[in-house]
Write an enzyme that holds these catalytic residues in place. Sequence first.
Site, mmCIF file in Angstrom:
data_model
loop_
_atom_site.group_PDB
_atom_site.id
_atom_site.type_symbol
_atom_site.label_atom_id
_atom_site.label_comp_id
_atom_site.label_asym_id
_atom_site.label_seq_id
_atom_site.Cartn_x
_atom_site.Cartn_y
_atom_site.Cartn_z
ATOM 1 N N SER A 188 16.799 -54.562 -0.101
ATOM 2 C CA SER A 188 18.169 -54.046 -0.164
ATOM 3 C C SER A 188 18.202 -52.689 -0.890
ATOM 4 O O SER A 188 17.480 -51.777 -0.500
ATOM 5 C CB SER A 188 19.065 -55.101 -0.817
ATOM 6 O OG SER A 188 20.405 -54.804 -0.555
ATOM 7 N N ASP B 100 22.291 -59.748 9.360
ATOM 8 C CA ASP B 100 22.547 -58.738 8.345
ATOM 9 C C ASP B 100 23.358 -57.596 8.969
ATOM 10 O O ASP B 100 22.924 -56.983 9.937
ATOM 11 C CB ASP B 100 21.190 -58.212 7.832
ATOM 12 C CG ASP B 100 21.329 -57.277 6.648
ATOM 13 O OD1 ASP B 100 22.445 -56.790 6.391
ATOM 14 O OD2 ASP B 100 20.303 -57.028 5.982
ATOM 15 N N HIS C 195 21.075 -61.385 5.011
ATOM 16 C CA HIS C 195 20.634 -60.419 4.018
ATOM 17 C C HIS C 195 20.123 -61.172 2.783
ATOM 18 O O HIS C 195 20.722 -62.157 2.358
ATOM 19 C CB HIS C 195 21.805 -59.507 3.634
ATOM 20 C CG HIS C 195 21.393 -58.307 2.845
ATOM 21 N ND1 HIS C 195 20.803 -57.205 3.439
ATOM 22 C CD2 HIS C 195 21.456 -58.034 1.525
ATOM 23 C CE1 HIS C 195 20.539 -56.302 2.498
ATOM 24 N NE2 HIS C 195 20.914 -56.778 1.342
#
Length: 347
Positions: A182, A284, A314
């Site tokens: 991320s 995601d 995610h």
Amino acid sequence: MAGNPSSGTPTAKALKPKLPWKTRIFITLLSAFTDASRRSNGTINRRLISFIDFRAAANPTPVRGIRTIDVIVDPSRNLWIRLFVPSDGAGGRNLPIVVFFHGGGFAFLTADNQTYDIVCRRLARKIPAIIVSVNYRLSPETRFPAPYDDGFDTLRFIDSGGIDAVAGHLADPSSCFLAGDSAGANIAHHVGRRWAGNGGWKKVKLSGLVLIQPFFGGEERTKSEIALAGAPLVSTDRTDWLWRAFLPEGADRDHEASNVFGPKDFGELEKGFPPAIVVIGGYDPLQDRQRRYGEGLMARGKEVRILEFPESIHAFYIFPGMADGVKLVEEMGKFIWSHSKQDKEAE
Ligand SMILES: *[C@@H]1O[C@H](CO)[C@@H](O)[C@H](O)[C@H]1NC(C)=O
Ligand SMILES: *[C@@H]1O[C@H](CO)[C@@H](O)[C@H](O)[C@H]1NC(C)=O
């Protein structure tokens, strides 16, 4: 490159990922606390977050073969790293060094967060490698480019022998990797560019980047951002808030830090930018940007591998018991060892 650029976006009828109930509860709690801590004036209520923020202390006694040591890089900005060192090495070969950046939208989490401590222990054991998890500064208290500075200065610190006393006899700094998930993967990309654009390295050679579901953004919404706008953890209202907290005051999401290879990213990609693996999840909302990023690297002549997990949300790999998480760590190990110097010499 494996994976068709348009294959991953789920259709409207299949927008609900299958998740174990424990994971679902964990995500609901985490989201409730982080949402409640985000103030409308752009600051974060750190006291509120501290109620759910369990930390793990460093432990020099090996647990399942991994010992951990915290090392201060720069006391003036409280920059420190946590080393995860396999106590037995790798059967006579020196270990690659993986400099790791945790996720959390640039604003949340730490290198000693219990969840990430467990993630990094697993990486150290399974790859195997020496993991250097960077406790970079968080926004909005410190904004762009603070975490990039912290990552780059950590590489300089390793280059000048900063971890030698702790791990020097086991480490191979000429097989150094940057990894993150991320926001951490966003940081890895920018620190990788800085490494390639700056000379004077005595021993650190970047051999590759592992970008797990990188956090990129832009003003225009992509198809997947629209289709998955209410996704767990990275709904668009959360990510918009996080970009406002991280980017310079007044900047929009087309800033070069977020919209990599976008309209305001004019610089050429540095010649020495290392090979990369980009991990993408089918649930995601950020997936279209991540594929675009992979295409951007390829268009610039870079070696890139796209690894798709169509059933994954995610941050899937930080939750225990997700089958794709096991597969991901295996693939990371293959990528890292096949790009590290010792493996090449053995061929
Ligand atoms: C934001 O709001 C909080 C809580 O109301 C307050 O304590 C803080 O000083 C405010 N910060 C700014 C920069 O306005
Ligand atoms: C850190 O990890 C724990 C799990 O051990 C988690 O419950 C917690 O929410 C995490 N901290 C933050 C700030 O998210």
